[in-house]
Design a protein around this motif. Structure first.
Motif, PDB file in Angstrom:
ATOM      1  N   VAL A  70     -43.168 -55.711   4.416  1.00  0.00           N
ATOM      2  CA  VAL A  70     -42.108 -56.308   3.612  1.00  0.00           C
ATOM      3  C   VAL A  70     -41.971 -57.775   3.986  1.00  0.00           C
ATOM      4  CG1 VAL A  70     -39.613 -56.266   3.149  1.00  0.00           C
ATOM      5  CG2 VAL A  70     -40.852 -54.119   3.469  1.00  0.00           C
ATOM      6  N   ALA A  71     -41.657 -58.585   2.994  1.00  0.00           N
ATOM      7  CA  ALA A  71     -41.344 -59.996   3.220  1.00  0.00           C
ATOM      8  C   ALA A  71     -40.046 -60.305   2.490  1.00  0.00           C
ATOM      9  CB  ALA A  71     -42.468 -60.888   2.701  1.00  0.00           C
ATOM     10  N   VAL A  72     -39.315 -61.288   2.985  1.00  0.00           N
ATOM     11  CA  VAL A  72     -38.032 -61.624   2.370  1.00  0.00           C
ATOM     12  C   VAL A  72     -38.179 -62.655   1.258  1.00  0.00           C
ATOM     13  CG1 VAL A  72     -36.725 -61.007   4.445  1.00  0.00           C
ATOM     14  CG2 VAL A  72     -37.477 -63.378   4.096  1.00  0.00           C
ATOM     15  N   SER A  73     -39.395 -63.153   1.041  1.00  0.00           N
ATOM     16  CA  SER A  73     -39.638 -64.143  -0.013  1.00  0.00           C
ATOM     17  C   SER A  73     -41.134 -64.255  -0.244  1.00  0.00           C
ATOM     18  CB  SER A  73     -39.083 -65.513   0.412  1.00  0.00           C
ATOM     19  OG  SER A  73     -39.822 -65.994   1.530  1.00  0.00           O
ATOM     20  N   GLN A  74     -41.502 -64.983  -1.305  1.00  0.00           N
ATOM     21  CA  GLN A  74     -42.921 -65.258  -1.553  1.00  0.00           C
ATOM     22  C   GLN A  74     -43.512 -66.042  -0.388  1.00  0.00           C
ATOM     23  OE1 GLN A  74     -44.991 -64.188  -3.782  1.00  0.00           O
ATOM     24  NE2 GLN A  74     -43.631 -63.334  -5.330  1.00  0.00           N
ATOM     25  N   ALA A  75     -42.751 -67.000   0.132  1.00  0.00           N
ATOM     26  CA  ALA A  75     -43.230 -67.805   1.256  1.00  0.00           C
ATOM     27  C   ALA A  75     -43.469 -66.932   2.483  1.00  0.00           C
ATOM     28  CB  ALA A  75     -42.232 -68.915   1.576  1.00  0.00           C
ATOM     29  N   ALA A  76     -42.600 -65.947   2.713  1.00  0.00           N
ATOM     30  CA  ALA A  76     -42.771 -65.049   3.850  1.00  0.00           C
ATOM     31  C   ALA A  76     -43.955 -64.113   3.628  1.00  0.00           C
ATOM     32  CB  ALA A  76     -41.491 -64.260   4.105  1.00  0.00           C
ATOM     33  N   ARG A  77     -44.215 -63.728   2.383  1.00  0.00           N
ATOM     34  CA  ARG A  77     -45.393 -62.909   2.076  1.00  0.00           C
ATOM     35  C   ARG A  77     -46.666 -63.669   2.432  1.00  0.00           C
ATOM     36  NH1 ARG A  77     -46.279 -60.898  -3.908  1.00  0.00           N
ATOM     37  NH2 ARG A  77     -45.380 -58.931  -3.227  1.00  0.00           N
ATOM     38  N   ALA A  78     -46.670 -64.947   2.182  1.00  0.00           N
ATOM     39  CA  ALA A  78     -47.856 -65.774   2.431  1.00  0.00           C
ATOM     40  C   ALA A  78     -48.195 -65.881   3.913  1.00  0.00           C
ATOM     41  CB  ALA A  78     -47.660 -67.165   1.831  1.00  0.00           C
ATOM     42  N   ALA A  79     -47.273 -65.515   4.795  1.00  0.00           N
ATOM     43  CA  ALA A  79     -47.550 -65.553   6.230  1.00  0.00           C
ATOM     44  C   ALA A  79     -48.411 -64.370   6.674  1.00  0.00           C
ATOM     45  CB  ALA A  79     -46.241 -65.581   7.024  1.00  0.00           C
ATOM     46  N   PHE A  80     -48.462 -63.301   5.877  1.00  0.00           N
ATOM     47  CA  PHE A  80     -49.326 -62.169   6.196  1.00  0.00           C
ATOM     48  C   PHE A  80     -50.785 -62.578   6.025  1.00  0.00           C
ATOM     49  CE2 PHE A  80     -45.514 -59.640   5.555  1.00  0.00           C
ATOM     50  CZ  PHE A  80     -45.695 -58.561   6.406  1.00  0.00           C
ATOM     51  N   PRO A  81     -51.700 -61.910   6.709  1.00  0.00           N
ATOM     52  CA  PRO A  81     -53.121 -62.195   6.499  1.00  0.00           C
ATOM     53  C   PRO A  81     -53.483 -62.008   5.021  1.00  0.00           C
ATOM     54  CG  PRO A  81     -52.830 -60.808   8.433  1.00  0.00           C
ATOM     55  CD  PRO A  81     -51.493 -60.897   7.748  1.00  0.00           C
ATOM     56  N   PRO A  82     -54.367 -62.836   4.483  1.00  0.00           N
ATOM     57  CA  PRO A  82     -54.724 -62.746   3.061  1.00  0.00           C
ATOM     58  C   PRO A  82     -55.127 -61.343   2.604  1.00  0.00           C
ATOM     59  CG  PRO A  82     -55.654 -64.727   4.005  1.00  0.00           C
ATOM     60  CD  PRO A  82     -55.064 -63.939   5.147  1.00  0.00           C
ATOM     61  N   SER A  83     -55.821 -60.602   3.447  1.00  0.00           N
ATOM     62  CA  SER A  83     -56.274 -59.271   3.051  1.00  0.00           C
ATOM     63  C   SER A  83     -55.128 -58.266   2.898  1.00  0.00           C
ATOM     64  CB  SER A  83     -57.278 -58.734   4.080  1.00  0.00           C
ATOM     65  OG  SER A  83     -56.651 -58.595   5.349  1.00  0.00           O
ATOM     66  N   LEU A  84     -53.954 -58.573   3.429  1.00  0.00           N
ATOM     67  CA  LEU A  84     -52.819 -57.649   3.365  1.00  0.00           C
ATOM     68  C   LEU A  84     -51.753 -58.053   2.357  1.00  0.00           C
ATOM     69  CD1 LEU A  84     -52.281 -56.985   7.179  1.00  0.00           C
ATOM     70  CD2 LEU A  84     -53.546 -55.595   5.537  1.00  0.00           C
ATOM     71  N   ARG A  85     -51.823 -59.254   1.843  1.00  0.00           N
ATOM     72  CA  ARG A  85     -50.722 -59.775   1.010  1.00  0.00           C
ATOM     73  C   ARG A  85     -50.424 -58.934  -0.218  1.00  0.00           C
ATOM     74  NH1 ARG A  85     -52.615 -65.955   1.631  1.00  0.00           N
ATOM     75  NH2 ARG A  85     -52.081 -66.094   3.852  1.00  0.00           N
ATOM     76  N   ARG A  86     -51.437 -58.340  -0.823  1.00  0.00           N
ATOM     77  CA  ARG A  86     -51.189 -57.528  -2.025  1.00  0.00           C
ATOM     78  C   ARG A  86     -50.361 -56.291  -1.711  1.00  0.00           C
ATOM     79  NH1 ARG A  86     -55.938 -57.360  -6.252  1.00  0.00           N
ATOM     80  NH2 ARG A  86     -54.234 -56.284  -7.251  1.00  0.00           N
ATOM     81  N   SER A  87     -50.390 -55.833  -0.467  1.00  0.00           N
ATOM     82  CA  SER A  87     -49.638 -54.631  -0.089  1.00  0.00           C
ATOM     83  C   SER A  87     -48.218 -54.947   0.367  1.00  0.00           C
ATOM     84  CB  SER A  87     -50.374 -53.884   1.026  1.00  0.00           C
ATOM     85  OG  SER A  87     -50.358 -54.632   2.223  1.00  0.00           O
TER      86      SER A  87
END
Length: 128
Positions: A70-87
């Motif tokens: 889970v991320a609290v924003s799009q910007a926080a999602r982008a902190a995940f490794p690229p291979s995991l961002r879709r999940s």
């Protein structure tokens, strides 16, 4: 602390509290110690943005073992490794805070009354 000591602390906490789910944010190296087969499901949460090297580093080493991300924003999602961002699911923080200059005396009085705080009583809040 060694990795074995860290694992013992995690395992002991899980055994003692028996949670239905474990929520983690900011635990470095969790991928190497979390017992995915025997522990409750893990949810990794990102509050940091991709601009933050610390957030990227922690998530790179602590989010692969989590079946839920889970991320609290799009910007926080982008902190995940690229291979995991879709999940990664985005769940925005529940309350938008007004800017400090926009909180008037009447709004403050109403909020304190809703919480049944007496005049002069100290209130401590947490934002994070």
């Amino acid at each position: 602390n060694t990795l074995a000591e860290a694992w013992r602390r995690v395992a002991d906490a899980i055994r003692q509290t028996r949670p239905d789910v474990v929520l983690q944010c900011g635990v470095k190296g969790l991928d190497s110690i979390y017992p995915t087969a025997s522990a409750p499901p893990l949810v990794t949460v990102s509050h940091g943005s991709a601009d933050c090297a610390w957030a990227r580093n922690v998530l790179a080493r602590s989010s692969r073992c989590a079946p839920h991300r889970v991320a609290v924003s799009q910007a926080a999602r982008a902190a995940f490794p690229p291979s995991l961002r879709r999940s990664v699911h985005i769940i925005e923080n529940g309350v938008s805070l007004p800017s400090p200059g926009n909180v008037g005396a009447e709004a403050r009085r109403q909020a304190r009354a809703a919480m049944r705080l007496k005049p002069g009583e100290i209130a401590v809040g947490y934002v994070g």
